[in-house]
Scaffold this motif. Structure first.
Motif, short mmCIF file in Angstrom:
data_model
loop_
_atom_site.label_atom_id
_atom_site.label_comp_id
_atom_site.label_asym_id
_atom_site.label_seq_id
_atom_site.Cartn_x
_atom_site.Cartn_y
_atom_site.Cartn_z
N ALA A 9 7.43 4.73 -12.78
CA ALA A 9 7.92 4.43 -11.84
C ALA A 9 9.05 5.78 -11.25
O ALA A 9 9.06 6.23 -9.93
CB ALA A 9 8.98 3.32 -11.74
N LEU A 44 1.88 -2.31 -18.82
CA LEU A 44 3.07 -2.76 -18.04
C LEU A 44 4.21 -1.69 -18.34
O LEU A 44 4.92 -1.45 -17.55
CB LEU A 44 3.47 -4.34 -18.59
N LEU A 45 4.39 -1.38 -19.72
CA LEU A 45 5.29 -0.45 -20.06
C LEU A 45 5.10 0.83 -19.35
O LEU A 45 5.95 1.62 -19.01
CB LEU A 45 5.26 -0.23 -21.46
N SER A 46 3.75 1.27 -19.34
CA SER A 46 3.35 2.55 -18.48
C SER A 46 3.82 2.33 -17.11
O SER A 46 4.44 3.43 -16.57
CB SER A 46 1.89 2.76 -18.81
N VAL A 82 6.42 1.13 -15.88
CA VAL A 82 7.76 1.24 -15.88
C VAL A 82 8.12 2.68 -16.20
O VAL A 82 9.22 3.26 -15.38
CB VAL A 82 8.57 0.48 -17.02
N LEU A 83 7.44 3.32 -16.94
CA LEU A 83 7.67 4.72 -17.25
C LEU A 83 7.22 5.83 -16.09
O LEU A 83 7.98 6.55 -15.78
CB LEU A 83 6.89 5.16 -18.49
N TYR A 131 0.19 3.18 -8.48
CA TYR A 131 0.73 2.00 -8.53
C TYR A 131 -0.33 0.80 -8.60
O TYR A 131 -0.16 0.17 -9.34
CB TYR A 131 1.74 1.98 -7.41
N THR A 176 -3.02 -4.00 -15.57
CA THR A 176 -2.57 -4.99 -16.23
C THR A 176 -2.93 -6.32 -16.26
O THR A 176 -3.12 -7.35 -17.02
CB THR A 176 -0.84 -4.70 -15.98
#
Length: 411
Positions: A401, A394-396, A398-399, A291, A298
């Motif tokens: 998580a 940022l998309l990564s 989310v994926l 994390y 980012t």
């Protein structure tokens, strides 16, 4: 996991692998400051067009690596790490001699294809780690390989910047000497780490990118982590793809200034992966490390996109160093869920994943850079590629998580 051969000198194996990754990283970093000048020299084109050529060369390198990394990883599972690694190092050194001589863009194309096909050293280095360490110790030692890579990035770009002042081809010849010397050293001292009991039959249906990825379906969490990691790798490719061109367009930096900035990245990488990550892993574990890596990646990419002063570059490079937590943490999570006789295949798959990201990302990033730095650009925005990379990072996050949360619940 079956133990490695009793005669194996673990310290010697780890030392050689560390040196191998260090020297390979020097070889990669040493040419970065001179690529814009060399491409302009052999093509006779402008900086914006040279950036496009640079992106296409990265694409070809990555495509060759994407196709061959699973083959080499599977060969190392069948015949052992030593022969595959030594042949790769030999091909790597000879290839840089070819690129140093290259009289035209076409010869650089040939050189990058050969380099990509032979570029199995990092994945086999990680397979070594899986061979000789238990699952709970692998993430820390994967990080040691990252520290070696960072150490090379301290020396490589700085050397490349200063050697480049003598001519854009000199760093290529220096790289060839380092790689060939390392191959000779390995021939003398390198022990085999894969026990005969842990070897498996070479199967073509698994020794290709599609077959290797399909085999990961047997490990659902591994496959989920792979998909999320791929998105991060696409964003991560923005920096090596356009950094030299971006520094020239934004701040008119010289080759030595570019080399120094990349050397600073190397210092941060080495400190992060040799020191900080061990503290984070011991205190917080692999999930928290992942994390932290994604969040800091980012933030730093957004910073590069909108930076206005040179000192700000170094601020965001410092923040971005924490992204070095991600790779070792995720590799540790994946490696713990794959059996001993498939570690080379897993590392080959990860290498192919990185190569696929390098196929997709650099042409996009360099074309975007060229569009927003050309004379006809609607606005002059050299940081456009970094803005896109920040969105992908940022998309990564989310994926990642749900898979990281599942890993935490398993612990």
């Amino acid at each position: 996991m079956a133990s490695p051969p009793a005669a194996l000198n673990r310290k010697l194996a780890l030392t050689f692998i560390f040196i191998t990754v260090l020297l390979d990283s020097i070889g990669l970093g040493i040419i970065l400051p001179v690529m814009p000048q060399l491409l302009m020299e052999v093509s006779g084109e402008s900086l914006s067009q040279a950036a496009i050529y640079g992106g296409r060369l990265l694409f070809l390198y990555a495509f060759a690596q994407f196709m061959f990394a699973p083959v080499l990883g599977s060969l190392s599972d069948r015949f052992g790490r030593r022969p595959v690694l030594l042949l790769s190092l030999l091909a790597y050194g000879l290839d840089y001699l070819l690129m140093g001589w290259a009289p035209s863009l076409m010869w650089l194309v040939v050189g990058r294809l050969i380099a990509g096909a032979a570029a199995s050293t990092y994945s086999i280095a990680n397979a070594y780690i899986a061979d000789i360490f238990e699952a709970q110790d692998r993430a820390k030692n994967f990080a040691l390989m990252g520290a070696a890579f960072g150490g090379g990035f301290i020396l490589g770009p700085v050397l490349g910047g200063f050697l480049g002042e003598l001519g854009p081809r000199i760093p290529f010849y220096a790289t060839a000497v380092l790689a060939l010397a390392n191959a000779g050293f390995g021939f003398v001292v390198l022990p085999e780490t894969l026990a005969p009991a842990n070897r498996r039959r070479f199967v073509w249906s698994r020794a290709n990118p599609l077959g290797a990825f399909l085999h990961l379906r047997d490990y659902p969490m591994v496959l989920g982590l792979v998909v999320a990691y791929f998105c991060f790798l696409i964003s991560h490719q923005a920096l090596p793809a356009i950094w030299s061109y971006f520094a020239i367009a934004r701040f008119d930096w010289s080759q030595s200034q570019i080399g120094f900035s990349l050397g600073f990245v190397g210092v941060l990488m080495m400190f992060t992966q040799a020191v900080l990550i061990r503290w984070v892993l011991d205190k917080h574990g692999q999930v928290v490390a992942a994390y932290l890596g994604l969040v800091c990646a980012t933030i730093s990419l957004l910073g590069y996109a909108f930076v206005t002063q040179p000192w700000m570059i170094y601020l965001f490079l410092t923040v971005g160093a924490a992204q070095g937590f991600l790779g070792p943490a995720v590799q540790g999570l994946m490696s713990a869920r794959v059996p001993a006789d498939s570690q080379g295949e897993l590392q080959g798959s990860i290498a192919s994943l990185a190569s696929l990201a390098a196929i997709v990302s650099p042409p996009i990033m360099t074309e975007l850079f060229a569009y927003f730095t050309a004379e006809s650009a609607p606005i002059h925005f050299p940081g456009a590629s970094f803005l896109l990379a920040a969105i992908l990072s940022l998309l990564s996050l989310v994926l990642f998580a749900p898979h990281l949360q599942a890993a935490r619940q398993e612990a």
